[in-house]
Design a protein around this motif. Sequence first.
Motif, PDB file in Angstrom:
ATOM      1  N   PHE A 192       0.814  -1.220   0.000  1.00 24.24           N
ATOM      2  CA  PHE A 192       0.000   0.000   0.000  1.00 24.24           C
ATOM      3  C   PHE A 192       0.848   1.271   0.000  1.00 24.24           C
ATOM      4  N   ALA A 193       2.166   1.127   0.098  1.00 25.65           N
ATOM      5  CA  ALA A 193       3.064   2.274   0.228  1.00 25.65           C
ATOM      6  C   ALA A 193       3.477   2.817  -1.131  1.00 25.65           C
ATOM      7  N   ASP A 194       4.013   4.031  -1.110  1.00 28.22           N
ATOM      8  CA  ASP A 194       4.414   4.690  -2.352  1.00 28.22           C
ATOM      9  C   ASP A 194       5.783   4.236  -2.847  1.00 28.22           C
ATOM     10  N   GLY A 195       6.715   4.014  -1.939  1.00 28.46           N
ATOM     11  CA  GLY A 195       8.092   3.783  -2.337  1.00 28.46           C
ATOM     12  C   GLY A 195       8.435   2.332  -2.583  1.00 28.46           C
ATOM     13  N   PRO A 196       9.660   2.059  -3.059  1.00 35.90           N
ATOM     14  CA  PRO A 196      10.116   0.684  -3.322  1.00 35.90           C
ATOM     15  C   PRO A 196      10.409  -0.063  -2.025  1.00 35.90           C
ATOM     16  N   SER A 197      10.555  -1.368  -2.141  1.00 38.26           N
ATOM     17  CA  SER A 197      10.821  -2.231  -0.995  1.00 38.26           C
ATOM     18  C   SER A 197      12.279  -2.156  -0.565  1.00 38.26           C
ATOM     19  N   ALA A 198      12.503  -2.436   0.711  1.00 34.17           N
ATOM     20  CA  ALA A 198      13.871  -2.508   1.225  1.00 34.17           C
ATOM     21  C   ALA A 198      14.616  -3.722   0.680  1.00 34.17           C
ATOM     22  N   THR A 199      13.928  -4.617  -0.021  1.00 31.03           N
ATOM     23  CA  THR A 199      14.639  -5.721  -0.669  1.00 31.03           C
ATOM     24  C   THR A 199      15.649  -5.196  -1.682  1.00 31.03           C
ATOM     25  N   THR A 200      15.453  -3.989  -2.179  1.00 28.15           N
ATOM     26  CA  THR A 200      16.399  -3.397  -3.124  1.00 28.15           C
ATOM     27  C   THR A 200      17.734  -3.052  -2.465  1.00 28.15           C
ATOM     28  N   LEU A 201      17.785  -3.123  -1.143  1.00 24.47           N
ATOM     29  CA  LEU A 201      19.020  -2.801  -0.412  1.00 24.47           C
ATOM     30  C   LEU A 201      19.829  -4.037  -0.046  1.00 24.47           C
ATOM     31  N   LEU A 202      19.275  -5.220  -0.272  1.00 23.89           N
ATOM     32  CA  LEU A 202      19.895  -6.435   0.238  1.00 23.89           C
ATOM     33  C   LEU A 202      21.269  -6.711  -0.359  1.00 23.89           C
ATOM     34  N   ALA A 203      21.448  -6.434  -1.621  1.00 22.06           N
ATOM     35  CA  ALA A 203      22.733  -6.738  -2.260  1.00 22.06           C
ATOM     36  C   ALA A 203      23.877  -5.956  -1.626  1.00 22.06           C
ATOM     37  N   ALA A 204      23.590  -4.721  -1.220  1.00 24.72           N
ATOM     38  CA  ALA A 204      24.636  -3.865  -0.647  1.00 24.72           C
ATOM     39  C   ALA A 204      24.745  -4.005   0.867  1.00 24.72           C
ATOM     40  N   HIS A 205      23.709  -4.546   1.502  1.00 24.67           N
ATOM     41  CA  HIS A 205      23.686  -4.600   2.967  1.00 24.67           C
ATOM     42  C   HIS A 205      23.240  -5.983   3.440  1.00 24.67           C
TER      43      HIS A 205
END
Length: 360
Positions: A192-205
Amino acid sequence: MSAILPLVRPDLRDFAGYKSARSESLRGDVWLNANESAWSNPADGEGRSRRYPDPQPPALRARLAELYGVAPAALLVGRGSDEAIDLLVRALCVAGQDAIVVTPPVFGMYAVCARLQGAPLVEVPLVDGVDGFSADLEAIREAALSQRAKLVFLCSPSNPAGSAIPLAGIAALAGALEGKAVVVVDEAYGEFADGPSATTLLAAHPNIAVLRTLSKAHALAAARIGVVIGNEDLITILQRCQAPYPVPTPCADLALAGLSDAGLAQTRERIALVRRERDRLLDALAQSPGVLRVYPSQGNYLLVRFDDAEGAFRALLAAGVVVRDQRAAPQLGDALRITVGSPHQNDRVIAALNAREQAA
């Protein structure tokens, strides 16, 4: 050594877990290794439920991985995201030593799981500002480091506050806590949120984990299907700690049907409707007498402050509408949380509250 392994409880780093009959890679046509019934229950027409399910149903795991844009090995399916919270706390926190950080007012299961594990609970309250509640990421970082936290739970969108945390802030926090703590981003309401998921950060973190569920946007709450997504070494450890057979076959079948192309198309339509209704309900409530404040929300709910929250709660109940009383939560002594329902249900909420004021 894995970047995650040092964060796991020392006594669990070599833990093999329980090896169920279905976890063995065996082949045959007469299965006599699990003490199952050779006959089906009369209620089970296809006879599938007499066998124990696969611990991680391959088709469901693959479909969920596709949905969330990750590799299947980076995802663990379980009994809702509640089980994932419990697994994370048990696998990483030594009782009486390793703390968890939470941001009240927030979902209560983080604190429950900490209590059950004997993990110290560190609270960094959300800040109530002109734009709504927000997470104080600098204070969270300082608390996690000073209190030896192993886990930081970020609920985004926050339940019940409705606010989301910018990905840049999550990434910065994960970077500051690398090697010290796992940052868990609970995205139960992410659709329901506007922005992308934090899954997009997994490769770097590698010290970020993301929780998702089929209970909300996908309308499958009773199926109890949730996932934790993260570093593959972390997923391996969590699976070893998971109780056997977490996904019943009927639930896996239901979830797969709901995640079909047709099912996902309907889900997207429902999400769009909820977002439109969320805006309409917010505007209507903001104009309702007796409402002090309606917080903007990225979830499928609105947090509302009243001049008489008890009266509002009772008026809604009298009209047959049940909402969540938040008055026992920190900072929310005058607040109710109202789920965004169908247009007709939302009309009933508005009418009940307006009728209360007219009667007064």
